[in-house]
Design an enzyme around this catalytic site. Structure first.
Site, PDB file in Angstrom:
ATOM      1  N   ARG A  55       3.694   2.525  10.445  1.00 49.37           N
ATOM      2  CA  ARG A  55       4.994   2.100   9.927  1.00 49.37           C
ATOM      3  C   ARG A  55       4.995   1.817   8.432  1.00 49.37           C
ATOM      4  NH1 ARG A  55       4.789   1.362  15.237  1.00 49.37           N
ATOM      5  NH2 ARG A  55       2.685   0.701  14.751  1.00 49.37           N
ATOM      6  N   THR A  56       3.987   1.095   7.969  1.00 58.62           N
ATOM      7  CA  THR A  56       4.029   0.660   6.572  1.00 58.62           C
ATOM      8  C   THR A  56       3.967   1.865   5.631  1.00 58.62           C
ATOM      9  OG1 THR A  56       2.968  -1.392   7.221  1.00 58.62           O
ATOM     10  CG2 THR A  56       2.974  -0.874   4.869  1.00 58.62           C
ATOM     11  N   LYS A  84     -17.862   7.738  -2.162  1.00 59.73           N
ATOM     12  CA  LYS A  84     -19.048   8.056  -2.971  1.00 59.73           C
ATOM     13  C   LYS A  84     -19.611   6.822  -3.655  1.00 59.73           C
ATOM     14  CE  LYS A  84     -16.992  12.483  -4.339  1.00 59.73           C
ATOM     15  NZ  LYS A  84     -16.419  13.152  -5.517  1.00 59.73           N
ATOM     16  N   ARG A 105      -3.361  -0.656   0.896  1.00 66.52           N
ATOM     17  CA  ARG A 105      -3.817  -1.421   2.068  1.00 66.52           C
ATOM     18  C   ARG A 105      -5.339  -1.346   2.111  1.00 66.52           C
ATOM     19  NH1 ARG A 105      -1.539  -0.883   8.132  1.00 66.52           N
ATOM     20  NH2 ARG A 105       0.005  -2.251   7.168  1.00 66.52           N
ATOM     21  N   HIS A 133       0.612  -9.747   4.102  1.00 66.34           N
ATOM     22  CA  HIS A 133       1.352  -8.482   4.221  1.00 66.34           C
ATOM     23  C   HIS A 133       2.801  -8.812   3.822  1.00 66.34           C
ATOM     24  CE1 HIS A 133       2.579  -4.628   5.439  1.00 66.34           C
ATOM     25  NE2 HIS A 133       2.163  -4.591   6.690  1.00 66.34           N
TER      26      HIS A 133
HETATM   27  C1  NCD Z   1       0.638  -4.995  11.044  1.00 62.38           C
HETATM   28  C2  NCD Z   1      -0.509  -4.947  10.064  1.00 62.38           C
HETATM   29  O1  NCD Z   1      -0.984  -3.884   9.674  1.00 62.38           O
HETATM   30  O2  NCD Z   1      -0.910  -6.043   9.667  1.00 62.38           O
HETATM   31  N1  NCD Z   1       1.268  -3.758  11.212  1.00 62.38           N
HETATM   32  C3  NCD Z   1       2.294  -3.398  10.370  1.00 62.38           C
HETATM   33  O3  NCD Z   1       2.119  -3.295   9.181  1.00 62.38           O
HETATM   34  N2  NCD Z   1       3.504  -3.207  10.910  1.00 62.38           N
HETATM   35  C4  NCD Z   1       0.334  -5.674  12.321  1.00 62.38           C
HETATM   36  C5  NCD Z   1      -0.907  -5.293  13.087  1.00 62.38           C
HETATM   37  O4  NCD Z   1      -1.624  -4.358  12.737  1.00 62.38           O
HETATM   38  O5  NCD Z   1      -1.141  -5.955  14.094  1.00 62.38           O
END
Ligand code: NCD
Length: 305
Positions: A55-56, A84, A105, A133
């Site tokens: 999703r993100t 590397k 991320r 997040h």
């Molecule tokens: C979450 C995350 O990556 O922290 N997912 C997201 O971004 N919608 C929640 C999760 O992974 O549990």
């Protein structure tokens, strides 16, 4: 001005005061009704995902395309020079020459903060280990305000893995700007970390810690469930003990208020039974939609000239 205050990017929910939250939610709301535009034409977004994402990443990329912009990036550390042995700092100092904003991320808690120290362009934290997040928390607030009409006075339960779950960390920080009653629902092993609770206490947030959600289900307006974060456990035996601790089922809905809403950042594993999905109270798929207007608003604010 949002643009100036957030020149380094969106790293933590702690950067936001109530005025900033209200401002960006308003911009998010405006994006709900806006068709595709050319606001970020000629701009390039880099998405650097060293951890899995559905999703993100896809909502950031979709949001960028819907604003007329372009996207470059990678979706696993395995194909970048990090594999590397390159440092995050060197990667950032390189990618900033190729883009106007970086969404990152990473499994390290301080990764986004560190990246922002080396970049002249805004960094967006799309998840930093168990830390934070923040853009998920903003889209969660957009979801709640759009679907419940308000935030103030709500009884909100945050449930599941409150220790390692970065979404609940950022969401509780944002909620500390509002007059809400918070219930942290988790097994003892997965309670909010002391440092997170200390911060919320300084902000005078009203919260209670409980283990059995059934005891308060009838008073909740919002229940925000989370997955037990398997990848953060050092000892998988510990994970096995708590992994199935909660499963929300359709019959649980019978004990909820008429305006009750169930949220989840997803992915869900076993914590919500699929028999809940068709209820109008289950809004976790609607919640994924709000990622688009919210992220369009964030990208537009950070990259506008
Ligand atoms: C979450 C995350 O990556 O922290 N997912 C997201 O971004 N919608 C929640 C999760 O992974 O549990």
């Amino acid at each position: 001005m949002f643009h100036e205050k957030f020149a380094e990017g969106v790293i933590s929910a702690k950067q936001f005061d109530r005025e900033d939250i209200e401002y960006i939610l308003k911009k998010g709301r405006e994006m709900i009704s806006e068709k595709n535009s050319n606001l970020l034409r000629d701009k390039i977004l880099a998405t650097l995902f060293f951890e899995p994402s559905t999703r993100t990443r896809l909502s950031f990329e979709s949001a960028m395309y819907r604003l007329g912009g372009n996207v470059i990036g990678f979706h696993t550390g395995d194909v970048s020079s990090i594999k590397k042995g390159e440092s995050i700092a060197d990667t950032i100092r390189t990618v900033e020459n190729y883009s106007d904003c970086i969404v990152m991320r990473h499994s390290l808690e301080g990764a986004a903060k560190m990246a922002s120290k080396f970049a002249q362009i805004p960094i967006i934290n799309a998840g930093s280990g168990s830390g934070e997040h923040p853009t998920q928390a903003l889209l969660d607030l957009l979801t709640i305000t759009e679907e419940c009409g308000t935030l103030n006075g709500l009884n909100i339960g945050l449930m599941g893995d409150l220790k390692y779950g970065r979404t609940v960390h950022s969401l509780s920080i944002l909620l500390s700007n509002y007059d809400v009653n918070i219930y942290f629902i988790s097994p003892v092993e997965l309670r909010m970390r002391n440092r997170d609770k200390d911060f919320l206490q300084q902000r005078q947030m009203k919260y209670k810690e409980i283990t059995d959600y059934r005891k308060i289900l009838n008073i909740l307006d919002v229940l925000y469930m989370t997955r037990v974060q398997k990848e953060r456990f050092i000892d998988l035996e510990e994970y096995e003990k708590v992994k199935n601790i909660y499963t929300f089922r359709a019959d649980d809905l019978e004990n909820t208020k008429g305006n009750f809403r169930l949220l989840h950042p997803l992915p869900r594993i076993t914590e919500i039974n699929p028999n809940v999905d068709n209820s109008e109270k289950a809004i976790y798929f609607k919640q994924t939609y709000y990622g688009i207007p919210m992220r369009k608003a964030i990208l537009a604010e950070l990259m506008k000239n």
